[in-house]
Design an enzyme around this catalytic site. Structure first.
Site, PDB file in Angstrom:
ATOM      1  N   HIS A  20       0.786  -1.286   0.159  1.00 33.87           N
ATOM      2  CA  HIS A  20       0.078   0.079  -0.086  1.00 33.87           C
ATOM      3  C   HIS A  20       0.934   1.116   0.117  1.00 33.87           C
ATOM      4  O   HIS A  20       0.781   2.187  -0.701  1.00 33.87           O
ATOM      5  CB  HIS A  20      -0.957   0.005   1.170  1.00 33.87           C
ATOM      6  CG  HIS A  20      -1.989  -0.970   1.197  1.00 33.87           C
ATOM      7  ND1 HIS A  20      -2.011  -1.865   2.332  1.00 33.87           N
ATOM      8  CD2 HIS A  20      -2.795  -1.678   0.310  1.00 33.87           C
ATOM      9  CE1 HIS A  20      -2.903  -2.770   2.184  1.00 33.87           C
ATOM     10  NE2 HIS A  20      -3.468  -2.644   1.081  1.00 33.87           N
ATOM     11  N   LYS A  44     -16.843  -6.119   7.179  1.00 35.31           N
ATOM     12  CA  LYS A  44     -15.604  -7.190   7.468  1.00 35.31           C
ATOM     13  C   LYS A  44     -15.280  -6.970   8.997  1.00 35.31           C
ATOM     14  O   LYS A  44     -15.575  -6.112   9.680  1.00 35.31           O
ATOM     15  CB  LYS A  44     -14.534  -6.602   6.815  1.00 35.31           C
ATOM     16  CG  LYS A  44     -14.419  -6.755   5.478  1.00 35.31           C
ATOM     17  CD  LYS A  44     -12.923  -6.481   4.869  1.00 35.31           C
ATOM     18  CE  LYS A  44     -13.151  -6.642   3.181  1.00 35.31           C
ATOM     19  NZ  LYS A  44     -11.896  -6.098   2.729  1.00 35.31           N
ATOM     20  N   ARG A  93      -1.480  -5.978  -8.129  1.00 32.45           N
ATOM     21  CA  ARG A  93      -0.136  -7.137  -8.025  1.00 32.45           C
ATOM     22  C   ARG A  93      -0.367  -7.961  -9.115  1.00 32.45           C
ATOM     23  O   ARG A  93       0.864  -8.652  -9.233  1.00 32.45           O
ATOM     24  CB  ARG A  93      -0.438  -7.427  -6.752  1.00 32.45           C
ATOM     25  CG  ARG A  93      -0.433  -6.618  -5.505  1.00 32.45           C
ATOM     26  CD  ARG A  93      -0.768  -7.185  -4.185  1.00 32.45           C
ATOM     27  NE  ARG A  93      -2.260  -7.575  -4.468  1.00 32.45           N
ATOM     28  CZ  ARG A  93      -3.071  -8.138  -3.385  1.00 32.45           C
ATOM     29  NH1 ARG A  93      -2.414  -8.577  -2.220  1.00 32.45           N
ATOM     30  NH2 ARG A  93      -4.112  -8.518  -3.634  1.00 32.45           N
ATOM     31  N   SER A 131      -2.717  -7.718   2.924  1.00 32.50           N
ATOM     32  CA  SER A 131      -3.103  -7.377   4.427  1.00 32.50           C
ATOM     33  C   SER A 131      -3.449  -8.762   4.859  1.00 32.50           C
ATOM     34  O   SER A 131      -3.250  -9.195   5.944  1.00 32.50           O
ATOM     35  CB  SER A 131      -4.372  -6.359   4.398  1.00 32.50           C
ATOM     36  OG  SER A 131      -3.763  -5.095   4.211  1.00 32.50           O
TER      37      SER A 131
END
Length: 164
Positions: A20, A44, A93, A131
């Site tokens: 990030h 979440k 990514r 993460s």
């Protein structure tokens, strides 16, 4: 007179990783201001609270004068308009990220035609970081020091040691 170009980089950032940070630091060189939009993430169960995630983003990127972290909830395009931003920044990514982010970019463009999405490929040395993996490795006692900055590492160690 040229108006400043404001970019928004959104996510849960639970926790903020070096991946990030790579995207934010590179975006900060391209745009006049970068707003890290930290999602409230009602859907979440996060390891860190919203306030903790905001603080960690500010701490990790304290050396970037044109970067600030702000909480957000709802549609990202509504947040972008409220911040008078013109650009959404997304980090990529992998091909999997590209497929998902392209679909989101198209939908955001439909909802807010004046807002562009810019994709930044993460640097090769941080492409493998997520993460989710950082949280799992840290919970299992693994070394995440090469995956997050010092403020985030300290917060992870404190959070997980106090959970015992």
């Amino acid at each position: 007179m040229k108006h400043p170009v404001i970019a928004v980089y959104s996510g849960t950032f639970d926790p903020l990783t070096l991946g990030h940070e790579d995207v934010v630091r590179r975006a900060a060189q391209l745009f006049d201001q970068v707003i890290i939009a930290v999602a409230t993430a009602h859907h979440k169960k996060t390891l860190f609270s919203l306030d903790e995630r905001l603080h960690l983003a500010q701490s990790a990127l304290h050396d970037c004068a044109n970067v600030k972290a702000v909480p957000f909830d709802g549609l990202i395009v509504d947040f972008v308009r409220a911040q008078k931003a013109q650009v959404i920044v997304r980090g990529l990514r992998s091909v999997t990220d590209y497929d998902y982010e392209t679909q989101m970019s198209g939908m955001n463009r439909h909802l807010a035609p004046a807002v562009d999405t810019v994709f930044l490929h993460t640097s090769a040395n941080v492409q493998h970081i997520s993460s989710t993996l950082v949280r799992e490795i840290a919970k299992l006692g693994g070394d995440v020091s090469g995956l997050v900055s010092a403020p985030v590492l300290n917060a992870l160690e404190f959070k997980l040691s106090s959970a015992d």
